[in-house]
Design a protein around this motif. Structure first.
Motif, PDB file in Angstrom:
ATOM      1  N   TYR A   1      30.892  33.536  49.693  1.00 34.50           N
ATOM      2  CA  TYR A   1      31.504  34.970  49.313  1.00 34.50           C
ATOM      3  C   TYR A   1      32.767  35.197  49.996  1.00 34.50           C
ATOM      4  N   PRO A   2      32.779  35.399  51.567  1.00 35.77           N
ATOM      5  CA  PRO A   2      33.403  35.445  52.356  1.00 35.77           C
ATOM      6  C   PRO A   2      34.907  33.933  52.100  1.00 35.77           C
ATOM      7  N   ALA A   3      34.506  33.369  51.912  1.00 35.26           N
ATOM      8  CA  ALA A   3      35.144  32.350  51.577  1.00 35.26           C
ATOM      9  C   ALA A   3      35.648  32.570  49.939  1.00 35.26           C
ATOM     10  N   LEU A   4      35.415  33.083  49.362  1.00 34.01           N
ATOM     11  CA  LEU A   4      35.974  32.551  48.061  1.00 34.01           C
ATOM     12  C   LEU A   4      36.965  33.952  48.255  1.00 34.01           C
ATOM     13  N   HIS A   5      36.237  35.303  48.928  1.00 35.75           N
ATOM     14  CA  HIS A   5      37.340  36.231  49.028  1.00 35.75           C
ATOM     15  C   HIS A   5      39.063  35.830  49.827  1.00 35.75           C
ATOM     16  N   ARG A   6      38.755  34.688  50.982  1.00 35.53           N
ATOM     17  CA  ARG A   6      39.846  33.937  51.869  1.00 35.53           C
ATOM     18  C   ARG A   6      40.949  33.531  50.635  1.00 35.53           C
ATOM     19  N   MET A   7      39.533  32.501  50.017  1.00 36.00           N
ATOM     20  CA  MET A   7      40.688  31.329  48.800  1.00 36.00           C
ATOM     21  C   MET A   7      41.340  32.439  47.797  1.00 36.00           C
ATOM     22  N   GLU A   8      40.953  33.449  47.650  1.00 35.31           N
ATOM     23  CA  GLU A   8      40.930  35.210  46.880  1.00 35.31           C
ATOM     24  C   GLU A   8      42.623  35.243  47.696  1.00 35.31           C
ATOM     25  N   GLU A   9      42.752  35.479  48.963  1.00 37.15           N
ATOM     26  CA  GLU A   9      43.557  36.263  49.175  1.00 37.15           C
ATOM     27  C   GLU A   9      44.594  34.836  49.686  1.00 37.15           C
ATOM     28  N   ALA A  10      44.294  33.144  49.716  1.00 38.56           N
ATOM     29  CA  ALA A  10      45.562  33.028  49.673  1.00 38.56           C
ATOM     30  C   ALA A  10      46.074  32.502  48.389  1.00 38.56           C
ATOM     31  N   GLY A  11      45.769  32.855  47.615  1.00 40.96           N
ATOM     32  CA  GLY A  11      46.508  32.145  46.362  1.00 40.96           C
ATOM     33  C   GLY A  11      45.920  31.131  44.993  1.00 40.96           C
ATOM     34  N   TRP A  12      44.636  31.094  45.565  1.00 39.72           N
ATOM     35  CA  TRP A  12      44.585  29.495  45.146  1.00 39.72           C
ATOM     36  C   TRP A  12      43.256  29.505  44.347  1.00 39.72           C
ATOM     37  N   ILE A  13      42.623  31.404  43.846  1.00 43.81           N
ATOM     38  CA  ILE A  13      42.265  31.200  43.261  1.00 43.81           C
ATOM     39  C   ILE A  13      41.784  32.627  42.222  1.00 43.81           C
ATOM     40  N   ARG A  14      41.476  32.511  41.499  1.00 43.00           N
ATOM     41  CA  ARG A  14      42.396  34.302  40.808  1.00 43.00           C
ATOM     42  C   ARG A  14      40.658  35.060  40.453  1.00 43.00           C
ATOM     43  N   ALA A  15      39.906  36.195  40.425  1.00 47.91           N
ATOM     44  CA  ALA A  15      39.000  36.078  40.254  1.00 47.91           C
ATOM     45  C   ALA A  15      38.895  37.683  38.970  1.00 47.91           C
ATOM     46  N   GLU A  16      38.040  37.732  38.363  1.00 49.81           N
ATOM     47  CA  GLU A  16      37.779  38.658  36.965  1.00 49.81           C
ATOM     48  C   GLU A  16      36.485  39.704  37.011  1.00 49.81           C
ATOM     49  N   TRP A  17      35.972  40.606  36.683  1.00 52.31           N
ATOM     50  CA  TRP A  17      35.047  41.251  36.494  1.00 52.31           C
ATOM     51  C   TRP A  17      34.464  40.985  35.048  1.00 52.31           C
TER      52      TRP A  17
END
Lengths: 892, 109
Positions: free
Chosen positions: B50-66
């Motif tokens: 999860y921290p890895a996912l959030h880091r990539m999200e922060e870097a703008g490589w992935i985006r998330a949606e509930w």
């Protein structure tokens, strides 16, 4: 994720944590749904708390989050100590408010550009004279000569150097307004456009042109409710009809800073405004104009000045070649011209106030520095009380930077609150100072905040925050857990606290020395023998449209003075062409019978023309000979210089003049001649010396003429009453005047004491504010000393207990504490004296009768500071001595 | 985050690769997909995904949606962004270069 959502995450910190937790829970639920054991799934997931922290740090702006946390913490800490908070905000508010107020005045007087096109191209032409004095007044022919002969300016205009107060009738209502007299090129050179109607053009300023006026936006608002039909309306000025042709833009306050002329009139109307005739257009003697010019694009100011000097000196050469008098030649050729920037308007206001304002800026900066040092030392003392808390924070891993930031946040809260308080105080303080600077008149300063003020406020707040917080935060950041746990004495902290107190003492001493100098100057000015009495004299003029020398007016004046003289309580009355110390002056060259001037020596004396009774009225003694009397009135009819020596012209000289040119011979009965077509005056009396232009000058050489024989315009009338304040006589004088001529009024009614006060405005400002800030500094420094000593006593309670248990007397313990105070005082004073000695040299020009390096002044300031310091230190020292050893030893 | 991890460095690549072909996966599905695709060789420490996912999200490589799953529970679904696609290409070629180099070493020495 965008910065925005990260910022957002800071404010909704709890929700962020919930979201992360929900995602984790969803993961475990998925695992269970897949048939895994819940406990196993959680184990496999690892330390959820650590993962959560890691995610949270990624998904928010950390510094901001920390900052908000610190902010909340600081708010809580400060709210717990309302007394400290109030003192801190008040002292910072005073410091910041005073700085802001002075800066806003410096901004208004010196920095603000006029709202005209390309103001940086505008320059004022200044003038210097053979004697070394400088000024900027030009005659109209000289203005024309410079305007037509140069190649460096795209345009020039001339303007009467002061605004004129005129009486106009608008729609049947008579009122007094301020008028600026300007040459026709005024608005074109400034590059302005009218708010409505048109502005002045060259054609308005030719002799005989129809009388027109441009009014200011504020006058338009005040009297015409911004009615557009004002263009074309007329009012009457000296019974001439004047047409209003336009309105200046709202942001324009004219070119003479400090004034806001209601009317702008072309110079062709000078006769209506100033009286007299139109001779000024042709003659060189009428120097009443200030000249501003616009540099041609790309022309440098120094190149322009060089050309201007060349063409001016051509004119001087031509003038000098027409005279054979070497003195005259020297006076002509000794003149010069120069240029100064006029982007903020003519320099007159700047010349008057820039020096006191800059010195005040230094003073208030010191006051703020003092307030910062004071707070800094208080916070440092409090930090010691928070030692335990800081240690705990260090122990659980708070970094050094984090601790520093926390302390700085606290001082930032104080600085911002101080700034807010400062804004309020600045408005109050600034308007008070402007009222003082107005000196009984009006002073229009634009103190609406501009970008400079905001930048200043911002930087002063940040600087305050750093000054207050830096020392305590660095000290906290240096906390070493192990060292702190083993050594609880905190010696280094005490050292820093002492250094801060020493700083406060030094700054206070500088401010006290300054205050002593300025107050000493004022006392001196009030107590010196000026050669005349200051109390009990009323001065006024006759307010009338009538020319100053009509027989009717002369008769009214004479009768008025005579009748007032008979009022009970009135000692004497008189009249004078020049009122002492009023700013007016009149001088000239004289030839003295029996005195042979040295080569190149020119005899210059200050002149005045006075009515009989003048010396009785002002209290200046007649040392020898006689005062003017009725005999001297008749000769005013003798106007034939070509005939044999006109009899009956008389003069009184002062002591200094007599000493200079008659040595030990008696001047009585001898003659002096004045002017080019020489009139001869017989010296009939010698008066005591009296100041003429201002109180600070040495006694000048003065020649008094009889008013009836040498009248030049309207004189000031004087009434000496038996009581100190002569204002009571005003209603009676009004009644008397009404009985003699109902059409006349009293004008410029004031006491002579007030007149003298006005002449020492800068000295009064410096003394008042200097004393105010000096006392403030003393109080702040005492608070600082009290705080630090009280804190140290609290820290050393145990030590004192032991000392007393071992037999130390109370006196010894008190002495121990006070010895600390005297060491701080000694070092602080040494630093302060050294700095003050350097600084006070700068203020020399504002001083009078006191020497900036006078040891007595320093001794006085040191004594004051020492008494106050020991007073502040004694209370905690006394408490230390009353420590009960048994209680003290159990202390901790 | 700084803890050494056998998958460190390649985790980003795996996540990006899987999301490029199967957008809309949530954390748990992403993890099982890595297991399955690697034939049970590669294991992710579940929590540190999860921290890895959030880091990539922060870097703008992935985006998330509930999104709400059939079970009614909410889950966070991830997909690649344009920047993520570029990053994937870069990571892939870097990985190829490194493994090729390592293989060369193993073969020659």
């Amino acid at each position: 994720m965008s910065l925005w959502s990260r910022l957002f995450n800071v404010v909704r910190g709890d929700r962020l944590i919930h979201e992360i937790d929900e995602e984790f829970e969803s993961h475990v639920a998925d695992a269970v749904a897949e048939g895994r054991d819940s406990a196993e799934a959680r184990r496999a997931f690892g330390a959820a708390l650590r993962h959560r922290e890691a995610s949270r740090d990624i998904r928010r702006v950390m510094w901001l989050d920390d900052f908000l946390m610190d902010l909340r913490y600081a708010a809580r800490t400060l709210a717990r100590q309302p007394g400290f908070l109030a003192a801190a905000v008040l002292s910072l508010g005073l410091g910041i408010g005073a700085n802001t107020a002075i800066f806003s005045l410096i901004d208004a007087v010196m920095l603000r550009a006029m709202p005209v096109s390309e103001p940086q191209q505008l320059v004022q032409i200044t003038r210097s004279y053979a004697g070394g004095q400088t000024g900027g007044n030009f005659s109209y022919p000289l203005f024309e000569y410079l305007r037509d002969g140069n190649h460096v300016f795209s345009g020039l205009f001339a303007q009467s150097s002061s605004v004129n107060r005129v009486r106009i009738d608008v729609h049947g209502v008579t009122e007094r307004v301020n008028a600026a007299l300007v040459s026709g090129s005024y608005h074109a050179v400034l590059g302005m456009t009218a708010a409505t109607g048109r502005l002045l053009v060259a054609e308005d300023d030719v002799p005989g042109a129809p009388a027109v006026a441009v009014i200011s936006y504020r006058y338009w608002q005040r009297h015409f409710a911004r009615d557009p039909s004002v263009v074309g309306a007329t009012f009457s000025l000296e019974s001439a009809a004047v047409t209003i042709v336009g309105v200046t833009p709202p942001e324009f306050f004219g070119t003479l800073p400090g004034t806001d002329p209601d009317l702008t009139l072309p110079l062709s109307m000078a006769r209506l405004v100033r009286g007299g005739d139109d001779m000024w257009r042709r003659l060189d003697g009428y120097n009443f104009l200030s000249v501003m010019a616009r540099l041609r694009a790309g022309t440098r100011s120094d190149h322009a000045a060089a050309e201007l000097r060349t063409i001016f000196s051509n004119r001087l050469q031509a003038q000098a070649s027409r005279t054979h008098d070497p003195n005259e030649r020297r006076r002509i050729l000794g003149q010069g011209v120069g240029l100064v920037s006029a982007r903020s308007g003519f320099i007159w206001l700047r010349l008057r106030f820039s020096e006191p304002l800059l010195i005040l800026m230094v003073i208030v900066a010191l006051v703020l520095l003092l307030a910062c040092a004071n707070l800094s030392s208080l916070i440092l003392a409090r930090a010691a009380a928070r030692q335990r808390e800081i240690l705990v924070r260090c122990a659980i891993g708070a970094g050094r930077g984090r601790l520093i930031r926390q302390f700085l946040t606290e001082s930032l809260v104080l600085a911002v609150l101080g700034s807010l308080a400062g804004v309020v105080l600045a408005i109050w303080f600034g308007s008070g100072l402007v009222a003082m600077m107005a000196n009984g008149g009006t002073l229009m300063l634009q103190t609406t905040p501009d970008w400079r003020l905001f930048v200043f406020m911002g930087s002063i707040t940040v600087a305050t925050c750093l000054l207050v917080g830096l020392v305590p935060s660095l000290q906290a950041g240096r906390t070493n857990v192990r060292a702190a746990l083993t050594d609880v004495r905190g010696g280094a902290r005490r050292g820093l606290g002492k250094a801060l107190v020493i700083g406060q003492i030094a700054i206070s001493l500088i401010l006290l020395v300054g205050a002593t100098l300025f107050v000493g100057t004022l006392i001196k000015l009030y107590s010196i023998d000026a050669g005349f009495r200051r109390q009990g004299i009323l001065t006024f003029i006759l307010d009338t449209q009538e020319k100053p020398d009509t027989p009717h007016r002369l008769a009214v004046e004479a009768e008025l003075l005579q009748r007032i003289g008979h009022l009970p309580g009135v000692a004497s009355t008189s009249a004078a062409q020049i009122l002492f110390i009023s700013g007016g002056g009149w001088n000239g060259s004289v030839h003295v019978e029996g005195y042979t001037p040295a080569a190149n020596e020119e005899l210059i004396a200050d002149f005045n023309a006075v009515a009989p009774g003048f010396f009785d009225t002002t209290g200046t003694p007649i040392i020898a000979g006689r005062d003017f009397d009725e005999r001297d009135l008749q000769s005013s009819t003798l106007v034939d210089p070509a005939s044999a020596l006109p009899a009956g012209r008389v003069a009184i000289i002062n002591e200094r003049f007599a000493k200079a040119y008659f040595a030990d011979r008696s001047p009585l009965g001898r003659h002096l001649t004045v002017g080019r077509a020489p009139y001869e005056y017989e010296i009939v009396g010698i008066s005591g010396n009296a100041k003429y232009l201002d109180l600070k000058e040495a006694f000048p050489k003065t020649v008094y003429f009889a008013l009836a024989q040498k009248r030049q315009g309207a004189p000031t009338l004087l009434v000496h009453t038996a009581s100190e304040n002569p204002m009571w006589v005003v209603p009676q004088v009004e009644t008397v005047l009404r009985n003699i001529d109902p059409a006349m009024r009293l004008g410029s009614v004031r006491t002579f004491a007030e007149q003298v006060d006005r002449s020492i405005l800068n000295e009064r400002i410096m003394a008042t504010l200097g004393a105010f800030f000096g006392v403030l500094a003393l109080i702040v420094a005492c608070l600082g000393i009290f705080g630090v000593v009280a804190f140290q006593v609290a820290q050393r309670t145990r030590e004192f207990g032991i000392r007393m248990a071992l037999g130390a007397t109370q006196r010894r313990v008190t002495g121990l504490v006070l010895r600390d105070v005297s060491v701080m005082l000694l070092i602080g004073c040494a630093v302060g004296v050294a700095t003050a000695a350097g600084l006070t040299r700068v203020v020399k020009s504002l001083l009078f009768g006191v020497t900036p390096t006078d040891p007595a002044i320093f001794l006085f300031a040191i004594t004051l500071l020492a008494v106050a310091s020991f007073g502040a230190g004694y209370a905690p020292a006394w408490r230390a001595a009353r420590v009960d050893p048994t209680v003290a030893l159990r202390h901790e | 985050m700084s803890k050494p991890d056998s998958l460190q460095g390649s985790l980003d690549l795996l996540v990006l690769k899987i999301l490029s072909s199967r957008p809309g996966l949530h954390g748990y599905a992403l993890m099982t997909a890595i297991h399955a695709a690697s034939r049970d060789v590669l294991h992710v420490e579940e929590g540190s995904l999860y921290p890895a996912l959030h880091r990539m999200e922060e870097a703008g490589w992935i985006r998330a949606e509930w999104m709400t799953k059939d079970s009614g529970r909410r889950a966070r679904a991830y997909e690649l962004t344009a920047a993520g696609k570029k990053q994937l290409t870069a990571e892939e070629s870097r990985w190829q270069a490194v493994t090729a180099a390592v293989n060369r070493v193993l073969r020659t020495v």
